[in-house]
Each structure stands twice: as structure tokens, then as C-alpha cells.
Design a protein around this motif. Structure first.
Motif, mmCIF file in Angstrom:
data_model
loop_
_atom_site.group_PDB
_atom_site.id
_atom_site.type_symbol
_atom_site.label_atom_id
_atom_site.label_comp_id
_atom_site.label_asym_id
_atom_site.label_seq_id
_atom_site.Cartn_x
_atom_site.Cartn_y
_atom_site.Cartn_z
ATOM 1 N N LEU A 1 6.466 4.796 4.967
ATOM 2 C CA LEU A 1 6.995 3.735 4.114
ATOM 3 C C LEU A 1 7.181 2.425 4.866
ATOM 4 C CD1 LEU A 1 9.795 5.884 2.461
ATOM 5 C CD2 LEU A 1 7.604 5.283 1.421
ATOM 6 N N SER A 2 7.133 1.333 4.133
ATOM 7 C CA SER A 2 7.482 0.045 4.722
ATOM 8 C C SER A 2 8.979 0.043 5.025
ATOM 9 C CB SER A 2 7.150 -1.092 3.753
ATOM 10 O OG SER A 2 7.992 -1.017 2.613
ATOM 11 N N GLN A 3 9.397 -0.896 5.832
ATOM 12 C CA GLN A 3 10.808 -0.984 6.206
ATOM 13 C C GLN A 3 11.683 -1.230 4.980
ATOM 14 O OE1 GLN A 3 11.418 -3.900 9.261
ATOM 15 N NE2 GLN A 3 13.362 -3.053 9.904
ATOM 16 N N ALA A 4 11.192 -2.057 4.053
ATOM 17 C CA ALA A 4 11.964 -2.352 2.845
ATOM 18 C C ALA A 4 12.174 -1.100 2.007
ATOM 19 C CB ALA A 4 11.250 -3.423 2.017
ATOM 20 N N ALA A 5 11.113 -0.308 1.863
ATOM 21 C CA ALA A 5 11.215 0.921 1.071
ATOM 22 C C ALA A 5 12.144 1.924 1.744
ATOM 23 C CB ALA A 5 9.829 1.527 0.871
ATOM 24 N N TYR B 1 8.136 15.335 4.585
ATOM 25 C CA TYR B 1 8.895 14.318 5.305
ATOM 26 C C TYR B 1 8.215 12.948 5.245
ATOM 27 C CZ TYR B 1 12.242 17.616 7.186
ATOM 28 O OH TYR B 1 13.248 18.540 7.300
ATOM 29 N N ALA B 2 9.042 11.939 5.037
ATOM 30 C CA ALA B 2 8.588 10.548 5.068
ATOM 31 C C ALA B 2 9.096 9.899 6.341
ATOM 32 C CB ALA B 2 9.117 9.788 3.856
ATOM 33 N N SER B 3 8.315 8.972 6.858
ATOM 34 C CA SER B 3 8.744 8.142 7.979
ATOM 35 C C SER B 3 8.562 6.693 7.545
ATOM 36 C CB SER B 3 7.914 8.456 9.229
ATOM 37 O OG SER B 3 6.529 8.417 8.939
ATOM 38 N N TRP B 4 8.891 5.754 8.418
ATOM 39 C CA TRP B 4 8.699 4.348 8.056
ATOM 40 C C TRP B 4 8.150 3.569 9.247
ATOM 41 C CZ3 TRP B 4 11.286 0.267 10.437
ATOM 42 C CH2 TRP B 4 12.422 0.591 11.191
ATOM 43 N N TYR B 5 7.512 2.444 8.938
ATOM 44 C CA TYR B 5 6.972 1.605 10.003
ATOM 45 C C TYR B 5 7.155 0.134 9.657
ATOM 46 C CZ TYR B 5 2.616 1.037 7.200
ATOM 47 O OH TYR B 5 1.688 0.748 6.228
ATOM 48 N N GLY B 6 7.240 -0.672 10.689
ATOM 49 C CA GLY B 6 7.463 -2.112 10.521
ATOM 50 C C GLY B 6 7.266 -2.764 11.869
ATOM 51 N N PHE C 1 -0.059 -6.641 6.197
ATOM 52 C CA PHE C 1 1.151 -5.837 6.038
ATOM 53 C C PHE C 1 2.397 -6.708 6.097
ATOM 54 C CE2 PHE C 1 4.549 -3.226 8.102
ATOM 55 C CZ PHE C 1 4.809 -2.412 7.012
ATOM 56 N N ASN C 2 3.242 -6.553 5.094
ATOM 57 C CA ASN C 2 4.519 -7.260 5.026
ATOM 58 C C ASN C 2 5.620 -6.213 4.971
ATOM 59 O OD1 ASN C 2 6.832 -8.708 4.402
ATOM 60 N ND2 ASN C 2 5.840 -10.013 2.885
ATOM 61 N N THR C 3 6.421 -6.153 6.005
ATOM 62 C CA THR C 3 7.445 -5.116 6.087
ATOM 63 C C THR C 3 8.501 -5.233 5.000
ATOM 64 O OG1 THR C 3 8.871 -3.951 7.667
ATOM 65 C CG2 THR C 3 9.022 -6.356 7.630
ATOM 66 N N TYR C 4 8.561 -6.410 4.311
ATOM 67 C CA TYR C 4 9.541 -6.602 3.250
ATOM 68 C C TYR C 4 8.972 -6.310 1.864
ATOM 69 C CZ TYR C 4 12.023 -8.793 7.070
ATOM 70 O OH TYR C 4 12.630 -9.027 8.279
ATOM 71 N N ASP C 5 7.717 -5.841 1.800
ATOM 72 C CA ASP C 5 7.131 -5.407 0.535
ATOM 73 C C ASP C 5 7.382 -3.918 0.336
ATOM 74 O OD1 ASP C 5 6.148 -7.871 -0.090
ATOM 75 O OD2 ASP C 5 4.086 -7.442 0.497
ATOM 76 N N PHE C 6 7.375 -3.487 -0.919
ATOM 77 C CA PHE C 6 7.530 -2.062 -1.218
ATOM 78 C C PHE C 6 6.146 -1.413 -1.216
ATOM 79 C CE2 PHE C 6 11.488 -3.681 -3.184
ATOM 80 C CZ PHE C 6 12.386 -2.897 -2.472
ATOM 81 N N THR C 7 5.665 -1.066 -0.029
ATOM 82 C CA THR C 7 4.350 -0.460 0.116
ATOM 83 C C THR C 7 4.459 0.790 0.981
ATOM 84 O OG1 THR C 7 3.856 -1.854 2.035
ATOM 85 C CG2 THR C 7 3.140 -2.661 -0.128
ATOM 86 N N ALA C 8 3.343 1.525 1.073
ATOM 87 C CA ALA C 8 3.361 2.757 1.859
ATOM 88 C C ALA C 8 1.955 3.154 2.266
ATOM 89 C CB ALA C 8 4.009 3.887 1.062
ATOM 90 N N ALA C 9 1.895 4.025 3.265
ATOM 91 C CA ALA C 9 0.630 4.595 3.721
ATOM 92 C C ALA C 9 0.591 6.067 3.325
ATOM 93 C CB ALA C 9 0.506 4.453 5.238
ATOM 94 N N HIS C 10 -0.553 6.489 2.781
ATOM 95 C CA HIS C 10 -0.757 7.888 2.407
ATOM 96 C C HIS C 10 -2.158 8.275 2.848
ATOM 97 C CE1 HIS C 10 -1.234 11.489 -0.125
ATOM 98 N NE2 HIS C 10 0.083 11.523 -0.174
ATOM 99 N N ARG C 11 -2.345 9.538 3.195
ATOM 100 C CA ARG C 11 -3.633 9.949 3.744
ATOM 101 C C ARG C 11 -4.759 9.989 2.715
ATOM 102 N NH1 ARG C 11 -0.328 13.120 7.294
ATOM 103 N NH2 ARG C 11 -0.209 14.835 5.810
#
Length: 204
Positions: free
Chosen positions: A90-94, A24-29, A43-53
Motif C-alpha cells: 500500500l501507499s503511505q496514505a492508504a 498480509y499487507a505492507s506499505w511503501y513510500g 508514484f505519489n505516496t499521498y495517493d490511495f494506490t497499491a501494488a499487486h502481483r
């Protein structure tokens, strides 16, 4: 006559970071926009970025929503998520690309992105696509009243979230990540639930 010992020569080939990962993926912004990520970026919520452990920073990953087949390429620049059962944040954009803003989570498949794939998609949302909006449905001093509204919205299929004031004494119930073309429909749904007055602002 000299004897030479033959030493085996091994050629190391670059191996992929991983074959695939599902979960499962979630998102943050929202409040995280403008804050530092784990690798020191802002962190820019409009960039295509993500957090992974565990994946190295800078790794580009293809994330596919298995429910609708939509995919997006993201770059790892943060650590998380730290919620059991989730594999990427995931970022909000992604998240918008995967059409999972309202649901909040989605079952996804992660694969390492190839060079041809990373060239296909921009790394930042184009301004022409427009911003995402946050709709405030209610603001309460008593947390229990906020919880009632939160339960009402989510029980009606509207993905609500909590937001606290700077002092922490006010709890707001909001609907994040709303596209401009969806604002009218959302307002009508809220009105049908007895919420006629709402505040709308661009997500920060």
C-alpha cells in the motif's frame, strides 16, 4: 422446405475479478515517492494506490484491516510485493488510513470495490489532513551501530526502518509515517531510550 439448425445462444455476464483475498499487507513510500510505477505513473505516496502481483492496473480494491475493521479504497498502479507471505503493498496514505504505519504490516482482506464505495472516499489525501513526518533517530558510518539502534527501537515497539545516504556510506535509522499529533509522544519515547536529539522532516 428448409431446415434450420438451432444454435444455442450464450450470454456472457461480467464476472467479478475475484471474490476476496486475505493475507498480509505492507506499505511503501519514502525513497519511492516521485519514481515511476509499473504502469508508468509517477508514484505519489499521498495517493490511495497499491501494488499487486496480478490484478489489472486501474482496478479499485477495498482493503480492510481485520484487526481494527478500518478500510480504504485503493487503485492498483504498481506490481508487488515481492516478499513471501504478503499480498498487497500500500501507499503511505492508504497505510495510514488502516492505522498500520507503525506496525509496518497488517493482516487484511481484499474485496473488489463497488461503484458506491469508490465514490465515498477521495482518491488523494486532503491537504487539511496534513503531511506525515519521518523522524531520524540516528546516523552511522558503521552498519553494525545502526543495526543495534534498529533492534532497540523495534524491541521497544517503535517501528523503525533503515535509510541510506546517496553515496551509500551512511546508514540512518528512521521512524517513518508519523502524524504531527504523534511527534511529541514519539520524541518522549525516544528520549526515554536515551535518544534526546532527533531530526524531523516531512516524508518525501
Amino acid at each position: 422446405m428448409k431446415l434450420f439448425k438451432l444454435v444455442p445462444l450464450f450470454i456472457l455476464l461480467a464476472a467479478p475479478l475475484f471474490s476476496f483475498q486475505e493475507g498480509y499487507a505492507s506499505w511503501y513510500g519514502g525513497k519511492f515517492h516521485g519514481r515511476k510505477t509499473a504502469n508508468g505513473e509517477i508514484f505519489n505516496t499521498y495517493d490511495f494506490t497499491a501494488a499487486h502481483r496480478s490484478l489489472p492496473f486501474g482496478t479499485k480494491i477495498k482493503v480492510t484491516n481485520t484487526a481494527n475493521g478500518r478500510s480504504v479504497i485503493v487503485r492498483i498502479n504498481d506490481r508487488g510485493p515481492f516478499v513471501k507471505g504478503r499480498i498487497i503493498d500500500l501507499s503511505q496514505a492508504a497505510a495510514a488510513e488502516l492505522d498500520m504505519i507503525r506496525s509496518g504490516t497488517a493482516y487484511v482482506r481484499l474485496t473488489e470495490a463497488g461503484e458506491d464505495e469508490t465514490a465515498e472516499r477521495p482518491q488523494t489525501v486532503r491537504a487539511a489532513e496534513g503531511p506525515l513526518y519521518l523522524v531520524q533517530a540516528g546516523s552511522f558510518k558503521q552498519r553494525e551501530n545502526a543495526e543495534k539502534l534498529y533492534a532497540l527501537l523495534n524491541g521497544s515497539g517503535i517501528a523503525a526502518a533503515y535509510e541510506s545516504s546517496a553515496g551509500g556510506d551512511i546508514t540512518r535509522v528512521v521512524v517513518p509515517g508519523v502524524k504531527e499529533e504523534d511527534l511529541g509522544a514519539l520524541k518522549n519515547r525516544l528520549k526515554a531510550l536515551g535518544i534526546a536529539e532527533v531530526l524531523v522532516r516531512v516524508s518525501q
